[in-house]
Design an enzyme around this catalytic site. Structure first.
Site, mmCIF file in Angstrom:
data_model
loop_
_atom_site.group_PDB
_atom_site.id
_atom_site.type_symbol
_atom_site.label_atom_id
_atom_site.label_comp_id
_atom_site.label_asym_id
_atom_site.label_seq_id
_atom_site.Cartn_x
_atom_site.Cartn_y
_atom_site.Cartn_z
ATOM 1 N N ASP A 8 0.869 -1.170 0.000
ATOM 2 C CA ASP A 8 0.000 0.000 0.000
ATOM 3 C C ASP A 8 0.922 1.240 0.000
ATOM 4 O O ASP A 8 2.118 1.122 0.299
ATOM 5 C CB ASP A 8 -0.857 -0.043 1.270
ATOM 6 N N ASP A 10 -0.222 5.115 0.932
ATOM 7 C CA ASP A 10 -0.480 6.118 1.977
ATOM 8 C C ASP A 10 -0.499 5.477 3.362
ATOM 9 O O ASP A 10 -1.302 4.579 3.635
ATOM 10 C CB ASP A 10 -1.804 6.826 1.698
HETATM 11 C C1 XBP Z 1 -5.306 6.198 0.973
HETATM 12 C C2 XBP Z 1 -6.319 7.083 0.379
HETATM 13 C C3 XBP Z 1 -5.966 8.067 -0.675
HETATM 14 C C4 XBP Z 1 -5.341 9.384 -0.280
HETATM 15 C C5 XBP Z 1 -5.670 10.488 -1.249
HETATM 16 O O1 XBP Z 1 -4.930 5.267 -0.017
HETATM 17 O O2 XBP Z 1 -7.491 6.927 0.667
HETATM 18 O O3 XBP Z 1 -7.178 8.372 -1.256
HETATM 19 O O4 XBP Z 1 -5.842 9.775 0.982
HETATM 20 O O5 XBP Z 1 -5.297 10.285 -2.558
HETATM 21 P P1 XBP Z 1 -3.873 4.044 0.216
HETATM 22 P P2 XBP Z 1 -6.226 10.805 -3.774
HETATM 23 O O6 XBP Z 1 -3.656 3.852 1.695
HETATM 24 O O7 XBP Z 1 -4.551 2.883 -0.452
HETATM 25 O O8 XBP Z 1 -2.594 4.413 -0.492
HETATM 26 O O9 XBP Z 1 -6.722 12.178 -3.407
HETATM 27 O O10 XBP Z 1 -5.325 10.810 -4.975
HETATM 28 O O11 XBP Z 1 -7.358 9.821 -3.950
HETATM 29 MG MG MG Z 2 -2.900 3.183 3.528
#
Ligand code: XBP
Ligand code: MG
Length: 259
Positions: A8, A10
């Site tokens: 993943d 974020d």
């Molecule tokens: C986490 C999320 C992302 C980011 C924002 O995703 O929900 O949407 O907060 O990015 P992960 P965008 O943990 O799967 O990486 O604004 O580009 O959607």
């Molecule tokens: Mg995440």
């Protein structure tokens, strides 16, 4: 046999979420929208995965009378947020979380495949990788991101897409996640999951991860163990991962005990 590691982005590769929050707020200011999302509100909004979906949820619940007009501006607002976020990441404020660069290097040296399965938009992934890996030395073989999947996490689509592109089955990989929705997504794609709790997921239930820890750990800087499988010296190494994966009982899961 373990053939791939699927990460993943974020909260897992780096603590990006507060920068997403700041980017949203700067976009709101620039466009004359009178909101500033505080960390507590953002933590709540993070239950909705994906920035566009999160924004839509916010306006529908907090500003229902203006929702239609605001949703019509979603591409403009989210596009600006993405450009602002990219600029912030480019300035080098985000570092990879402990153990990520080390484990990625170990896996690369061993000829293992590396993949990304994320809800975030592709330009955000590129910005983070550009800022943290030398030019031309991007270690990931496969990137599955954002709107490439019809349904965002907690649906399994993005992990299934990563596996399809890797050309392997879920029993040949391990997923790394930081959130409850991400764990659900990886589990429903059939992947065993290691959970590393992040700044915005302190209250998340990490049920279903076979190992829950504070981070991957570094030699001399062991991680904190939360539940499930523990790692020698508080460090997740490729060799320890392989030992666990290739010797495991595939039905092994951390029991539901509200981690
Ligand atoms: C986490 C999320 C992302 C980011 C924002 O995703 O929900 O949407 O907060 O990015 P992960 P965008 O943990 O799967 O990486 O604004 O580009 O959607
Ligand atoms: Mg995440």
């Amino acid at each position: 046999m373990l053939k791939a590691l699927v990460f993943d982005v974020d909260g897992t590769l780096a603590e990006t979420e507060d920068l997403h929050r700041q980017a949203f707020n700067r976009a709101f200011s620039a466009l004359g929208l009178p909101w500033q999302w505080e960390p507590a509100l953002y933590a709540d909004l993070l239950r909705v995965m994906g920035g566009k979906e999160r924004f839509a949820h916010y306006v529908e619940t907090a500003h229902p009378r203006d929702a239609e007009a605001l949703l019509a501006r979603l591409p403009e607002i989210h596009g600006l947020k993405t450009r602002i976020y990219g600029g912030l990441v480019e300035s080098g404020v985000l570092r990879l979380r402990p153990g990520i660069a080390r484990l990625v290097a170990e896996a690369k040296a061993a000829g293992m495949a590396l993949a990304i399965a994320t809800t975030t938009s592709r330009p955000n992934v590129d910005a983070l990788l550009d800022a943290n890996f030398p030019e031309g030395a991007r270690p990931f073989d496969v990137i599955a991101a954002g709107d490439e999947a019809a349904r965002k996490k907690p649906a399994p689509d993005i992990f299934l897409l990563a596996l399809e592109r890797l050309g392997i089955g879920p029993d040949e990989a391990v997923a790394f996640e930081d959130s409850a929705a991400g764990i659900r997504s990886a589990l429903d794609a059939g992947l065993p999951v290691i959970a590393t709790r992040s700044r915005y997921t302190p209250s998340h239930r990490l049920d279903g991860a076979f190992s829950a820890i504070s981070d991957l750990g570094e030699p001399g800087h062991p991680h904190g163990h939360i539940a499930g499988v523990s790692w020698p010296g508080g460090v997740v190494t490729l060799s320890a991962l392989r030992d666990w994966h290739d010797g495991r009982d595939p039905s092994e899961r951390v029991p539901d005990r509200g981690m």
